[in-house]
Design an enzyme around this catalytic site. Structure first.
Site, mmCIF file in Angstrom:
data_model
loop_
_atom_site.group_PDB
_atom_site.id
_atom_site.type_symbol
_atom_site.label_atom_id
_atom_site.label_comp_id
_atom_site.label_asym_id
_atom_site.label_seq_id
_atom_site.Cartn_x
_atom_site.Cartn_y
_atom_site.Cartn_z
ATOM 1 N N ASN A 44 -1.943 -30.331 -0.210
ATOM 2 C CA ASN A 44 -1.178 -29.434 0.678
ATOM 3 C C ASN A 44 0.177 -29.140 0.200
ATOM 4 O O ASN A 44 0.450 -29.887 -0.688
ATOM 5 C CB ASN A 44 -1.058 -30.382 2.163
ATOM 6 C CG ASN A 44 -0.353 -29.462 2.954
ATOM 7 O OD1 ASN A 44 -0.558 -28.282 3.226
ATOM 8 N ND2 ASN A 44 0.542 -30.208 3.535
ATOM 9 N N HIS A 88 3.967 -28.283 1.497
ATOM 10 C CA HIS A 88 4.966 -28.523 2.308
ATOM 11 C C HIS A 88 6.157 -27.766 2.150
ATOM 12 O O HIS A 88 6.835 -28.288 1.229
ATOM 13 C CB HIS A 88 4.802 -29.978 2.871
ATOM 14 C CG HIS A 88 5.785 -30.199 4.061
ATOM 15 N ND1 HIS A 88 5.317 -29.870 5.503
ATOM 16 C CD2 HIS A 88 7.146 -30.825 4.212
ATOM 17 C CE1 HIS A 88 6.326 -30.439 6.360
ATOM 18 N NE2 HIS A 88 7.439 -30.967 5.561
HETATM 19 C C1 GRF Z 1 4.724 -21.451 4.017
HETATM 20 O O1 GRF Z 1 5.966 -21.894 4.519
HETATM 21 C C2 GRF Z 1 4.128 -22.885 3.729
HETATM 22 O O2 GRF Z 1 5.017 -23.880 3.019
HETATM 23 C C3 GRF Z 1 3.580 -23.485 4.681
HETATM 24 O O3 GRF Z 1 3.076 -22.365 5.393
HETATM 25 C C4 GRF Z 1 3.819 -21.106 5.345
HETATM 26 C C5 GRF Z 1 3.221 -20.117 5.003
HETATM 27 O O4 GRF Z 1 2.363 -20.134 3.845
HETATM 28 N N1 GRF Z 1 2.717 -24.511 4.579
HETATM 29 P P1 GRF Z 1 1.211 -18.961 3.637
HETATM 30 O O5 GRF Z 1 2.070 -17.779 3.277
HETATM 31 O O6 GRF Z 1 0.550 -18.602 4.650
HETATM 32 O O7 GRF Z 1 0.693 -19.504 2.263
#
Ligand code: GRF
Length: 194
Positions: A106, A108
């Site tokens: 994951n 984060h």
């Molecule tokens: C990002 O801030 C990521 O850190 C979190 O979800 C947000 C959107 O990510 N896990 P993405 O553009 O959908 O990959």
């Protein structure tokens, strides 16, 4: 190595993972699945030639196990070696996580163990932290708590808002996640700092 990616929204991290796998061949993206059929990342994945699946979590209400039983179907059919959560916004049960023990990652948007959970950038700003960042970790039954495989740090600027900080951290996520997955598929478990 076969890699399945779970998303909930735009999937910008998923796009970077798929791009690097397809460009470098270090693994094969075999599925992009979402808990939201409207997730923009599903179209992006389809355009990149990756099979997709959408299992809307809402009809299942609070019955996480029932939702996960449906979500598992396309995942198991894809026979992944590794499952990457990338902007996946549903909390998974210990049973689901344990099924992929040691092979679920994951990303984060904080320097774990600081700020597990939501609103990480707001919390870093309110705490007056000098830096923020992102973490890729192995997923364990405790939320945002598994072994850290990589981190990237970002200086917090005086006029940062949660939005400006999130945007800068996201660009680092896009570098960190592929680097960690590349090494993970090679069997490396050393922690990297970008
Ligand atoms: C990002 O801030 C990521 O850190 C979190 O979800 C947000 C959107 O990510 N896990 P993405 O553009 O959908 O990959």
């Amino acid at each position: 190595m076969r890699v399945a990616i779970l998303i909930s929204g735009g999937g910008s991290n998923m796009v970077r993972l798929v791009e690097t796998m397809q460009a470098e061949g270090y693994a094969t993206p075999v599925l992009v699945a979402s808990n939201d059929a409207a997730a923009a990342g599903l179209d992006k994945a389809a355009r990149m030639g990756v099979p997709t699946a959408a299992i809307d979590h809402r009809p299942f209400g609070r019955d996480r196990a029932a939702f996960e039983a449906e979500l598992l179907k396309p995942i198991l059919a894809a026979r992944p070696d590794v499952v990457c959560l990338a902007g996946f916004m549903r909390v998974l049960t210990p049973e689901f996580v344990t099924r992929f023990a040691g092979r679920m990652l994951n990303i984060h948007p904080s320097l774990l163990p600081k700020y597990p959970g939501l609103h990480t950038h707001q919390r870093a700003l309110e705490a007056g932290d000098a830096e923020a960042g992102c973490t890729v970790h192995e997923v364990t039954p405790v939320l945002d708590d598994g072994p850290i495989l990589g981190q990237a740090r970002v200086a917090i600027l005086p006029d940062d808002t949660p939005e400006t900080l999130a945007a800068r951290v996201l660009t680092r996520e896009h570098l960190l996640y592929p680097e960690v997955l590349r090494r993970f598929t090679r069997g490396e478990r050393i922690r990297i700092e970008l």
